[in-house]
Design an enzyme around this catalytic site. Structure first.
Site, mmCIF file in Angstrom:
data_model
loop_
_atom_site.group_PDB
_atom_site.id
_atom_site.type_symbol
_atom_site.label_atom_id
_atom_site.label_comp_id
_atom_site.label_asym_id
_atom_site.label_seq_id
_atom_site.Cartn_x
_atom_site.Cartn_y
_atom_site.Cartn_z
ATOM 1 N N VAL A 47 39.857 33.695 48.605
ATOM 2 C CA VAL A 47 41.319 33.814 48.651
ATOM 3 C C VAL A 47 41.765 35.085 47.932
ATOM 4 O O VAL A 47 42.698 35.763 48.363
ATOM 5 C CB VAL A 47 41.997 32.567 48.035
ATOM 6 C CG1 VAL A 47 43.513 32.745 47.966
ATOM 7 C CG2 VAL A 47 41.647 31.318 48.823
ATOM 8 N N CYS A 48 41.069 35.436 46.864
ATOM 9 C CA CYS A 48 41.460 36.579 46.025
ATOM 10 C C CYS A 48 41.648 37.882 46.804
ATOM 11 O O CYS A 48 42.677 38.547 46.632
ATOM 12 C CB CYS A 48 40.460 36.777 44.898
ATOM 13 S SG CYS A 48 40.273 35.329 43.835
#
Length: 188
Positions: A47-48
Site C-alpha cells: 500500500v505504501c
C-alpha cells in the site's frame, strides 16, 4: 491521544532525497514552516508505494502552499535510496525520506508499533510554530488520500490566517466559513 495542539519534540534524522547527498533534518529545519510528516510501515511494501505516489502527485501543490513534506519509516536512509533506485513509483518522488531506525520520530508522534519496529500509517500536519494541527492514522490495509490532505491543509492555513473563522465540513478554498458566536448556537 492528546497529540493535536502539542508541539513536535526534538529530533534529528538522516534523509534521502533524489538528486542530493544524504543530509540531516531536525526539528530546527521545520521551525517557521508548514510541514507534513507522512509515516508509513516499511519500504518495499504494498500500500505504501501507492500512497507515496499519490502524495508525490500533489507535491508541487503542497510546495506552492509553503508546505515541506517528509516521508518517514523506520527503515534507514540507505533503504530509502535503494527503494527509490529500484521502484518506478518511488523513483519519481522528489520529497525527502527520513530514516527513523532508532524510532525517535515514530515514538514522538505516537505511531510506533512497539515490538514490531514499524510505524503505523500516520499523517501529521505541523504549523510554523511547531504545533500539530492535523493528524490521521489508518489501519495497515487502508491507504490515504492526498486530495483530502491538501484540502485539510488549506483549511488549517485559512483558520490560522483568519482568526475567529472556522471551516465547516467539506470546506473547499473560497467556500463560506463560520464565525462561531452565541448567534449560531442551535442554528446549524
Amino acid at each position: 491521544m492528546g497529540i493535536i495542539g502539542s508541539t513536535i519534540q526534538p529530533f534529528t534524522a538522516t534523509a534521502f532525497q533524489a538528486g542530493k547527498d544524504f543530509f540531516d533534518v531536525s526539528d530546527a529545519d521545520v521551525a517557521g514552516k508548514w510541514a507534513v510528516f507522512f509515516f508509513y510501515p516499511a519500504d518495499f511494501t504494498f500500500v505504501c508505494p501507492t500512497e507515496l505516489e499519490d502524495l508525490g502527485e500533489h507535491y508541487a501543490m503542497l510546495q506552492k502552499l509553503g508546505v515541506d513534506v517528509y516521508a518517514v519509516s523506520t527503515d534507514t536512509h540507505f533503504s530509502h535510496k535503494a527503494w527509490h533506485d529500484t521502484s518506478d513509483k518511488i523513483g519519481k518522488l522528489q520529497f525527502p525520506f527520513l530514516g527513523d531506525q532508532n524510532h525517535v520520530l515514530a515514538r514522538n508522534f505516537g505511531v510506533l508499533r512497539e515490538g514490531q519496529g514499524l510505524a503505523d500509517r500516520g499523517t501529521f500536519v505541523v504549523d510554523p510554530d511547531g504545533v500539530i494541527q492535523i493528524m490521521e492514522i489508518t489501519c495497515e490495509g487502508v491507504g490515504r488520500n492526498a486530495n483530502e490532505l491538501v484540502r485539510k491543509i488549506r483549511a488549517a492555513q485559512y483558520v490560522r490566517n483568519n482568526p475567529g473563522q472556522v471551516c465547516p465540513a467539506a470546506w473547499e478554498e473560497g467556500s463560506d466559513t463560520l464565525a462561531p458566536s452565541l448567534d449560531l448556537v442551535g442554528k446549524l
